[in-house]
Design a protein around this motif. Structure first.
Motif, PDB file in Angstrom:
ATOM      1  N   LEU A 193      -6.397  -9.714  -0.797  1.00 51.44           N
ATOM      2  CA  LEU A 193      -5.929 -10.380   0.417  1.00 51.44           C
ATOM      3  C   LEU A 193      -7.075 -11.238   0.930  1.00 51.44           C
ATOM      4  CD1 LEU A 193      -3.662 -10.624   2.581  1.00 51.44           C
ATOM      5  CD2 LEU A 193      -4.810  -8.767   3.814  1.00 51.44           C
ATOM      6  N   PHE A 194      -6.856 -12.553   0.961  1.00 48.70           N
ATOM      7  CA  PHE A 194      -7.913 -13.506   1.321  1.00 48.70           C
ATOM      8  C   PHE A 194      -9.140 -13.328   0.432  1.00 48.70           C
ATOM      9  CE2 PHE A 194      -5.788 -12.581   5.514  1.00 48.70           C
ATOM     10  CZ  PHE A 194      -5.024 -13.743   5.527  1.00 48.70           C
ATOM     11  N   GLY A 195      -8.883 -13.012  -0.836  1.00 51.36           N
ATOM     12  CA  GLY A 195      -9.965 -12.852  -1.789  1.00 51.36           C
ATOM     13  C   GLY A 195     -10.642 -11.498  -1.779  1.00 51.36           C
ATOM     14  N   GLU A 196     -10.255 -10.619  -0.877  1.00 55.88           N
ATOM     15  CA  GLU A 196     -10.868  -9.290  -0.780  1.00 55.88           C
ATOM     16  C   GLU A 196      -9.997  -8.255  -1.489  1.00 55.88           C
ATOM     17  OE1 GLU A 196     -11.983  -5.891   2.555  1.00 55.88           O
ATOM     18  OE2 GLU A 196     -11.360  -7.893   3.179  1.00 55.88           O
ATOM     19  N   PRO A 197     -10.555  -7.452  -2.392  1.00 56.77           N
ATOM     20  CA  PRO A 197      -9.769  -6.415  -3.058  1.00 56.77           C
ATOM     21  C   PRO A 197      -9.242  -5.387  -2.049  1.00 56.77           C
ATOM     22  CG  PRO A 197     -11.841  -6.793  -4.221  1.00 56.77           C
ATOM     23  CD  PRO A 197     -11.940  -7.516  -2.907  1.00 56.77           C
ATOM     24  N   ILE A 198      -7.958  -5.070  -2.136  1.00 60.44           N
ATOM     25  CA  ILE A 198      -7.364  -4.091  -1.214  1.00 60.44           C
ATOM     26  C   ILE A 198      -6.648  -2.965  -1.961  1.00 60.44           C
ATOM     27  CG2 ILE A 198      -7.107  -5.717   0.699  1.00 60.44           C
ATOM     28  CD1 ILE A 198      -4.157  -6.054  -0.143  1.00 60.44           C
ATOM     29  N   ARG A 199      -6.786  -2.940  -3.265  1.00 61.73           N
ATOM     30  CA  ARG A 199      -6.142  -1.873  -4.035  1.00 61.73           C
ATOM     31  C   ARG A 199      -6.634  -0.506  -3.562  1.00 61.73           C
ATOM     32  NH1 ARG A 199      -7.268  -0.468 -10.402  1.00 61.73           N
ATOM     33  NH2 ARG A 199      -6.150   1.502 -10.405  1.00 61.73           N
ATOM     34  N   GLY A 200      -5.693   0.414  -3.368  1.00 58.86           N
ATOM     35  CA  GLY A 200      -6.036   1.770  -2.969  1.00 58.86           C
ATOM     36  C   GLY A 200      -6.074   1.992  -1.467  1.00 58.86           C
ATOM     37  N   ARG A 201      -5.967   0.928  -0.687  1.00 59.86           N
ATOM     38  CA  ARG A 201      -5.976   1.105   0.764  1.00 59.86           C
ATOM     39  C   ARG A 201      -4.604   1.561   1.246  1.00 59.86           C
ATOM     40  NH1 ARG A 201     -10.705  -0.600   2.778  1.00 59.86           N
ATOM     41  NH2 ARG A 201     -11.911  -2.151   1.587  1.00 59.86           N
ATOM     42  N   GLN A 202      -4.595   2.312   2.327  1.00 61.74           N
ATOM     43  CA  GLN A 202      -3.361   2.865   2.861  1.00 61.74           C
ATOM     44  C   GLN A 202      -2.538   1.788   3.561  1.00 61.74           C
ATOM     45  OE1 GLN A 202      -2.416   6.180   2.358  1.00 61.74           O
ATOM     46  NE2 GLN A 202      -4.161   6.064   0.981  1.00 61.74           N
ATOM     47  N   ALA A 203      -1.219   2.048   3.649  1.00 64.32           N
ATOM     48  CA  ALA A 203      -0.307   1.063   4.229  1.00 64.32           C
ATOM     49  C   ALA A 203      -0.681   0.711   5.665  1.00 64.32           C
ATOM     50  CB  ALA A 203       1.126   1.595   4.166  1.00 64.32           C
ATOM     51  N   HIS A 204      -1.054   1.710   6.483  1.00 64.01           N
ATOM     52  CA  HIS A 204      -1.373   1.409   7.879  1.00 64.01           C
ATOM     53  C   HIS A 204      -2.620   0.548   7.995  1.00 64.01           C
ATOM     54  CE1 HIS A 204      -3.856   5.009   7.082  1.00 64.01           C
ATOM     55  NE2 HIS A 204      -4.692   4.489   7.970  1.00 64.01           N
ATOM     56  N   GLU A 205      -3.562   0.724   7.064  1.00 64.40           N
ATOM     57  CA  GLU A 205      -4.761  -0.097   7.082  1.00 64.40           C
ATOM     58  C   GLU A 205      -4.436  -1.530   6.672  1.00 64.40           C
ATOM     59  OE1 GLU A 205      -9.273  -0.209   5.204  1.00 64.40           O
ATOM     60  OE2 GLU A 205      -7.875   1.371   4.612  1.00 64.40           O
ATOM     61  N   LEU A 206      -3.567  -1.696   5.693  1.00 63.93           N
ATOM     62  CA  LEU A 206      -3.185  -3.031   5.257  1.00 63.93           C
ATOM     63  C   LEU A 206      -2.391  -3.754   6.337  1.00 63.93           C
ATOM     64  CD1 LEU A 206      -2.282  -2.409   1.517  1.00 63.93           C
ATOM     65  CD2 LEU A 206      -4.390  -3.333   2.495  1.00 63.93           C
ATOM     66  N   ALA A 207      -1.617  -2.999   7.115  1.00 67.13           N
ATOM     67  CA  ALA A 207      -0.902  -3.619   8.232  1.00 67.13           C
ATOM     68  C   ALA A 207      -1.893  -4.201   9.237  1.00 67.13           C
ATOM     69  CB  ALA A 207       0.009  -2.598   8.908  1.00 67.13           C
ATOM     70  N   GLY A 236       0.786  -1.227   0.000  1.00 66.01           N
ATOM     71  CA  GLY A 236       0.000   0.000   0.000  1.00 66.01           C
ATOM     72  C   GLY A 236       0.815   1.271   0.000  1.00 66.01           C
ATOM     73  N   ILE A 237       2.116   1.157  -0.228  1.00 67.97           N
ATOM     74  CA  ILE A 237       2.985   2.337  -0.232  1.00 67.97           C
ATOM     75  C   ILE A 237       2.985   2.988  -1.603  1.00 67.97           C
ATOM     76  CG2 ILE A 237       5.361   3.145   0.100  1.00 67.97           C
ATOM     77  CD1 ILE A 237       5.714   0.743   2.024  1.00 67.97           C
ATOM     78  N   VAL A 238       2.977   2.167  -2.650  1.00 70.99           N
ATOM     79  CA  VAL A 238       2.927   2.655  -4.027  1.00 70.99           C
ATOM     80  C   VAL A 238       1.570   2.264  -4.612  1.00 70.99           C
ATOM     81  CG1 VAL A 238       3.900   2.466  -6.336  1.00 70.99           C
ATOM     82  CG2 VAL A 238       5.410   2.439  -4.342  1.00 70.99           C
ATOM     83  N   PRO A 239       0.738   3.232  -4.988  1.00 71.04           N
ATOM     84  CA  PRO A 239      -0.582   2.887  -5.543  1.00 71.04           C
ATOM     85  C   PRO A 239      -0.452   2.359  -6.968  1.00 71.04           C
ATOM     86  CG  PRO A 239      -0.265   5.264  -5.565  1.00 71.04           C
ATOM     87  CD  PRO A 239       0.918   4.689  -4.838  1.00 71.04           C
ATOM     88  N   PRO A 240      -1.110   1.245  -7.284  1.00 68.07           N
ATOM     89  CA  PRO A 240      -1.053   0.730  -8.655  1.00 68.07           C
ATOM     90  C   PRO A 240      -1.915   1.569  -9.587  1.00 68.07           C
ATOM     91  CG  PRO A 240      -2.530  -0.618  -7.328  1.00 68.07           C
ATOM     92  CD  PRO A 240      -1.906   0.384  -6.391  1.00 68.07           C
ATOM     93  N   HIS A 241      -1.469   1.735 -10.836  1.00 67.05           N
ATOM     94  CA  HIS A 241      -2.237   2.478 -11.829  1.00 67.05           C
ATOM     95  C   HIS A 241      -3.397   1.652 -12.372  1.00 67.05           C
ATOM     96  CE1 HIS A 241       0.650   5.692 -11.728  1.00 67.05           C
ATOM     97  NE2 HIS A 241       1.641   4.888 -12.084  1.00 67.05           N
ATOM     98  N   SER A 242      -3.228   0.342 -12.359  1.00 64.92           N
ATOM     99  CA  SER A 242      -4.271  -0.549 -12.856  1.00 64.92           C
ATOM    100  C   SER A 242      -4.086  -1.908 -12.203  1.00 64.92           C
ATOM    101  CB  SER A 242      -4.192  -0.677 -14.382  1.00 64.92           C
ATOM    102  OG  SER A 242      -2.948  -1.234 -14.772  1.00 64.92           O
ATOM    103  N   GLY A 243      -4.984  -2.826 -12.509  1.00 69.77           N
ATOM    104  CA  GLY A 243      -4.884  -4.156 -11.936  1.00 69.77           C
ATOM    105  C   GLY A 243      -5.527  -4.228 -10.566  1.00 69.77           C
ATOM    106  N   GLU A 244      -5.309  -5.332  -9.879  1.00 72.23           N
ATOM    107  CA  GLU A 244      -5.952  -5.562  -8.598  1.00 72.23           C
ATOM    108  C   GLU A 244      -5.003  -6.278  -7.644  1.00 72.23           C
ATOM    109  OE1 GLU A 244      -7.793  -4.593  -6.149  1.00 72.23           O
ATOM    110  OE2 GLU A 244      -9.494  -4.550  -7.534  1.00 72.23           O
ATOM    111  N   VAL A 245      -5.169  -6.006  -6.369  1.00 73.21           N
ATOM    112  CA  VAL A 245      -4.455  -6.696  -5.306  1.00 73.21           C
ATOM    113  C   VAL A 245      -5.511  -7.226  -4.348  1.00 73.21           C
ATOM    114  CG1 VAL A 245      -2.747  -6.529  -3.466  1.00 73.21           C
ATOM    115  CG2 VAL A 245      -2.505  -5.096  -5.503  1.00 73.21           C
TER     116      VAL A 245
END
Length: 231
Positions: free
Chosen positions: A47-61, A36-45
């Motif tokens: 975690l356990f099947g849940e989309p997390i693209r665009g979430r902040q690093a502290h939230e992903l921690a 979550g430090i570098v935001p992706p321009h496209s695609g998806e990330v």
């Protein structure tokens, strides 16, 4: 300009996955994107099947991603205890104590150094603190960026043995970026090879270790002896 181009990978439960590649291949950017430090321009990330693209690093921690950056990024004036505490500050007290016990069991060399400023530790000790701080977030997925950089071979062997124990005993999954391809492939279940931001090769670590392209680029002529060291 995009550094990563269509990279697709996955890390399973209780699995160690290695990412190999030359400098500039996009390995660190990959981990920073997942964290979550570098935001992706496209695609998806996910975690356990849940989309997390665009979430902040502290939230992903908080959601279960622990990140150990290549530069360690400790607070040098703070003690080892305080650096570890920063990782666990949002964890319930009882669980935080259990996590601290786990870190010290994993890295007993830190026990007598708890009051020492992190900036006064050796490189190997600092790496232990950096990994310990990430473990204090109680991660399900640990992102490790070049953990062997600048360390003596004996320290590296001890560190990788500790990581192997961590996976077996605690069930944490690991995505490992590592320049030492021989060690990484010996530890990992599977591996990916990045070239110019793209995934050029993927498969079982033992198969990757025997691939002539990997041997020539990363392992040298004796690299064919490398196998999967996991039990």
């Amino acid at each position: 300009m995009s550094i990563l181009r269509g990279v697709s990978l996955e890390v399973g439960e209780r699995e160690i996955v290695a990412v190999l590649g030359a400098n500039g291949a996009g390995k660190t950017t990959l981990l920073r994107t997942i964290a979550g430090i570098v935001p992706p321009h496209s695609g998806e990330v996910t975690l356990f099947g849940e989309p997390i693209r665009g979430r902040q690093a502290h939230e992903l921690a908080r959601r279960g991603i622990g990140h150990v950056p290549s530069g360690r990024e400790l607070f040098p004036e703070l003690s080892v205890t305080d650096n570890l505490a920063l990782g666990g500050q949002r964890i319930a007290r009882d669980r935080r104590r259990a996590l601290r016990r786990r870190v010290l069991a994993l890295f007993p060399a830190l026990e007598p150094l708890l009051r020492r400023p992190a900036g006064r530790l050796s490189g190997g000790e600092q790496q232990m603190v950096a990994i310990g701080r990430a473990l204090m977030t109680d991660p399900a997925l640990l992102l490790l960026d070049e953990p062997s950089t600048g360390l003596a071979p004996k320290i590296v062997s001890t560190l990788f043995a500790s990581l192997s124990w961590l996976i077996r005993e605690e069930g944490i999954s690991v995505l490992l970026v590592e320049q030492n391809a021989k060690l990484a492939l010996a530890l990992a279940d599977r591996a990916y090879v990045l070239e110019h931001g793209r995934c050029a090769l993927s498969g079982r670590a033992a198969d990757i270790a025997g691939d002539p392209r990997v041997v020539a680029a990363y392992l040298g002529t004796r690299g064919t002896a490398v196998g999967n060291g996991r039990p």
